[in-house]
Design an enzyme around this catalytic site. Sequence first.
Site, short mmCIF file in Angstrom:
data_model
loop_
_atom_site.label_atom_id
_atom_site.label_comp_id
_atom_site.label_asym_id
_atom_site.label_seq_id
_atom_site.Cartn_x
_atom_site.Cartn_y
_atom_site.Cartn_z
N ASP A 68 0.83 -1.21 0.00
CA ASP A 68 0.00 0.00 0.00
C ASP A 68 0.86 1.26 0.00
O ASP A 68 0.75 2.12 0.89
CB ASP A 68 -0.93 0.03 1.21
N GLU A 296 -12.18 -1.16 -2.46
CA GLU A 296 -11.50 -0.37 -1.43
C GLU A 296 -10.41 0.46 -2.09
O GLU A 296 -10.32 0.56 -3.31
CB GLU A 296 -10.91 -1.28 -0.36
#
Length: 528
Positions: A68, A296
Amino acid sequence: MIYLIAIALFVVACDSDSVVDPEPEPKPEEKESPPRNEHFVGPGYSDNYTSISSWAQRDQWNLANVHDPTIAKSGDYYYMYQTDASYGNAHDGHGHFPYRRSQDLVNWEFLGTAFETVPAWVKDSLNSKRAQMTPPLSPIDNPDYGYWAPCIRKVGNKYRFYYSIVVTNPIVGSSTETSWTERAFIGLAESDDLESNVWEDKGMVVCSVPDGLETYTRTNGNDWSGYFKFNAIDPSFIVTPEGEHWLIYGSWHSGIAAVQLDPETGKPFKLEELEDYGVRIAGRGNVATNRWQALEAPEIIYNEETGYYYLFLAYDELSVAYNTRVARSENITGPYYGINGANITNGDECWPMLTHPYKFSGSNGWVGISHCCIFRDTETGQWYFSSQGRLPEGVAGINASNAVMMGQVRAIEWTEDGWPVVMPERYAAVPQLELADDAMWGTYELITMNYEYQTQQTSTTFKLNSDGSVSGTMSGQWSLNTEEGILTIGNLKFIVRDGYDWETSPRKATLVLSGLTAQGQPMWGKKL
């Protein structure tokens, strides 16, 4: 007698001459492409970094142990921050939000972690909200935390660092089979200089909030009707051309939200008075009833050249199936539309798809390629896509191979109708040379990516011949717009750039291709 034999031989010879096929016309010799970037030396670090995965060997990590990522430039360096994640949890006990830096986006120096401890306000806010519930819940003395998915942006002379901290304890009891886990928080810290790694924490920006439609209890582990409306993780931040500041966030619980911020504070104008902490701008499925939406990691940019906001989304679970979608809108709060006109704000399936689990020949390939950050080199104007990639499950000789997470940076290019495409090979700073038809001659691997859950897409081969024809698994004629670097085969268009073949041994510079089908499927190719 001799005379008769001679006549017979003469007849046979004449008959034989009459049935011999003439020599075939020689085919024109297939021409070879001239050498291209043949002396380029690219990165040599291994994608299997398990032998150097320990904390003691972190100075050798480069892009190992990335998950991420978020990237911003400060001075001469790009700085990359990330979720707390590493192979074998090597980061445990060494702070939170690991970070590294690079001058060229290829070679990265691991620097440590941004935060030493969890900010005190998280526990205070958690237990304050528990006390306000009906009936009130007792405080959690020692919460368990997850440190997830930050976002960094430069605002004026400061760097704003939005981060996610998740309390993973069940709301009640001790089992997540019978209770939802506690809420997540998005906080804000600021720094004047990323090199200093000095952060001033500004406290909470937003947190997960219930809307009263569901309880915090679960009937079993398959009950996915989420208690919180918007899950306060995965922040992305943008300043609009009009100067408005917006936070885009959310994960699975009821979709993706957008909330306007005060430019002075970086927080919502009236935090306690927000209805549901923002408005939904994207969902998946029936957004009125589906509270578990399998999307998401929103990332949002504005491209002034096209006049659109682009909302990048991660679909499906992160270990294998992760894939990236993108929608666009002329307004920050939507509605966002896909390439086929589908309304993503209302829950339609989002196309184009930009990344998907894949495998070129001779390699293990990559899975779990999403939760991206999108950033631009302000000097060159080049856009980039960065995310982690995971090795597939069960790679021979690698224990827990799917836990190997390599940071990946790829160039983004833009189609003629204003959609982004991601280049198939990772960025390696290969010089971009002038294109000509003869550079294209040769054999290519091509992956046209169908959407298949947890399934790596594999390649076929085709050949661009010097006479303008195409053979192999594609056919027809090809042409090249040398100025724009666009290859056309039939009704398909590919953006052509100089790239780096990471799968071959030894690695080498080569041409890479990226495009979209009319339906929005990515097409990734490389010259062999």
